[in-house]
Enzyme design. Structure first.
Site, PDB file in Angstrom:
ATOM      1  N   ARG A  31       0.823  -1.224   0.000  1.00  8.11           N
ATOM      2  CA  ARG A  31       0.000   0.000   0.000  1.00  8.11           C
ATOM      3  C   ARG A  31       0.851   1.265   0.000  1.00  8.11           C
ATOM      4  O   ARG A  31       0.418   2.302  -0.497  1.00  8.11           O
ATOM      5  CB  ARG A  31      -0.992  -0.038   1.162  1.00  8.11           C
ATOM      6  CG  ARG A  31      -2.190  -0.911   0.834  1.00  8.11           C
ATOM      7  CD  ARG A  31      -2.903  -1.388   2.062  1.00  8.11           C
ATOM      8  NE  ARG A  31      -2.250  -2.552   2.623  1.00  8.11           N
ATOM      9  CZ  ARG A  31      -2.480  -3.059   3.810  1.00  8.11           C
ATOM     10  NH1 ARG A  31      -3.365  -2.497   4.584  1.00  8.11           N
ATOM     11  NH2 ARG A  31      -1.838  -4.120   4.233  1.00  8.11           N
ATOM     12  N   GLU A  46       1.821  -5.901  13.624  1.00  9.13           N
ATOM     13  CA  GLU A  46       0.716  -6.038  14.580  1.00  9.13           C
ATOM     14  C   GLU A  46       0.195  -7.473  14.624  1.00  9.13           C
ATOM     15  O   GLU A  46      -0.187  -7.961  15.664  1.00  9.13           O
ATOM     16  CB  GLU A  46      -0.416  -5.059  14.223  1.00  9.13           C
ATOM     17  CG  GLU A  46      -1.403  -4.890  15.357  1.00  9.13           C
ATOM     18  CD  GLU A  46      -2.636  -4.087  15.002  1.00  9.13           C
ATOM     19  OE1 GLU A  46      -2.730  -3.572  13.879  1.00  9.13           O
ATOM     20  OE2 GLU A  46      -3.515  -4.005  15.877  1.00  9.13           O
TER      21      GLU A  46
HETATM   22  P1  AMP Z   1       3.186  -2.406  12.240  1.00  8.64           P
HETATM   23  O1  AMP Z   1       4.451  -2.990  11.692  1.00  8.64           O
HETATM   24  O2  AMP Z   1       2.659  -3.133  13.428  1.00  8.64           O
HETATM   25  O3  AMP Z   1       3.326  -0.911  12.485  1.00  8.64           O
HETATM   26  O4  AMP Z   1       2.079  -2.612  11.118  1.00  8.64           O
HETATM   27  C1  AMP Z   1       2.054  -1.792  10.001  1.00  8.64           C
HETATM   28  C2  AMP Z   1       1.925  -2.546   8.723  1.00  8.64           C
HETATM   29  O5  AMP Z   1       0.974  -3.597   8.808  1.00  8.64           O
HETATM   30  C3  AMP Z   1       1.446  -1.628   7.616  1.00  8.64           C
HETATM   31  O6  AMP Z   1       2.095  -2.005   6.400  1.00  8.64           O
HETATM   32  C4  AMP Z   1      -0.041  -1.856   7.565  1.00  8.64           C
HETATM   33  O7  AMP Z   1      -0.494  -1.874   6.231  1.00  8.64           O
HETATM   34  C5  AMP Z   1      -0.267  -3.202   8.241  1.00  8.64           C
HETATM   35  N1  AMP Z   1      -1.221  -3.150   9.367  1.00  8.64           N
HETATM   36  C6  AMP Z   1      -0.951  -3.397  10.670  1.00  8.64           C
HETATM   37  N2  AMP Z   1      -2.039  -3.278  11.440  1.00  8.64           N
HETATM   38  C7  AMP Z   1      -3.039  -2.917  10.610  1.00  8.64           C
HETATM   39  C8  AMP Z   1      -4.433  -2.601  10.803  1.00  8.64           C
HETATM   40  N3  AMP Z   1      -5.009  -2.643  12.007  1.00  8.64           N
HETATM   41  N4  AMP Z   1      -5.152  -2.252   9.710  1.00  8.64           N
HETATM   42  C9  AMP Z   1      -4.585  -2.195   8.487  1.00  8.64           C
HETATM   43  N5  AMP Z   1      -3.290  -2.477   8.234  1.00  8.64           N
HETATM   44  C10 AMP Z   1      -2.519  -2.833   9.282  1.00  8.64           C
END
Ligand code: AMP
Length: 176
Positions: A59, A96
């Site tokens: 994205r 996440e």
């Molecule tokens: P993080 O590494 O935990 O900050 O997660 C960020 C990445 O995972 C990004 O590339 C987001 O597209 C995806 N992502 C994580 N959590 C979500 C969520 N609740 N909704 C949409 N995309 C998420």
């Protein structure tokens, strides 16, 4: 003016039980919403001094390439493992809802070039910090990081700030 947060759809329990997935496809397909998103980023960065926009697969590619085109910058892809054809450096990280590995071409960035990192969303910060690590490993300097959505309760933006980098987000959602 389009309300960006309202155009983002929430899908509960995707891809795992308990995760509220903030789905930007509904924002991207809305002509005013997509335009407003990119226009706000253009307004924020049009007078800034930096060399490249790096986007995180997938994205971050959509947002980053539109912004790079509008600002007349080059675009650098940070890709999932195994997709880039040249010599790469690799970083694994937790996000996440799991773990993943990303890569960048080892010659993607001339030493000292200033890079704006962009992705759709920051949650725990694992993905963005992985990308920051890669960009720095190949000689880039992080100018700033930008996201459409911040989930502040997951602490990723704070972690990036604690590393000494700026974080910009167009909207926030509470919870996970
Ligand atoms: P993080 O590494 O935990 O900050 O997660 C960020 C990445 O995972 C990004 O590339 C987001 O597209 C995806 N992502 C994580 N959590 C979500 C969520 N609740 N909704 C949409 N995309 C998420």
């Amino acid at each position: 003016m389009a309300d960006i947060a309202k155009l983002i759809r929430t899908i509960p329990h995707y891809p795992k039980e308990g995760i509220m997935f903030r789905d930007i496809t509904t924002l991207l397909k809305d002509p005013q919403g997509f335009k407003e998103t990119i226009d706000l980023l253009i307004a924020k960065y049009k007078d800034s001094r930096f060399d490249y926009i790096a986007g995180i697969e997938a994205r971050g590619f959509i947002l980053g390439s539109a912004l790079a085109y509008a600002l007349g910058k080059g675009f650098i892809p940070v890709r999932k493992k195994g997709k880039l054809p040249g010599k790469t450096v690799t970083q694994s990280y937790n996000l996440e809802y799991g773990s993943d590995t990303i890569e960048i071409h080892d010659d993607a960035i001339e030493a000292g070039s200033r890079v704006l990192l962009i992705d759709d969303l920051i949650a725990t910060g694992g993905t963005a910090i992985g990308a920051i690590t890669l960009i720095e490993k190949v000689g880039g300097v992080i100018f700033e990081t930008a996201f459409v959505v911040d989930l502040p309760e997951l602490g990723g933006a704070k972690k990036i700030q604690d590393l000494g980098h700026k974080v910009f987000a167009l909207c926030e959602f509470s919870g996970h």
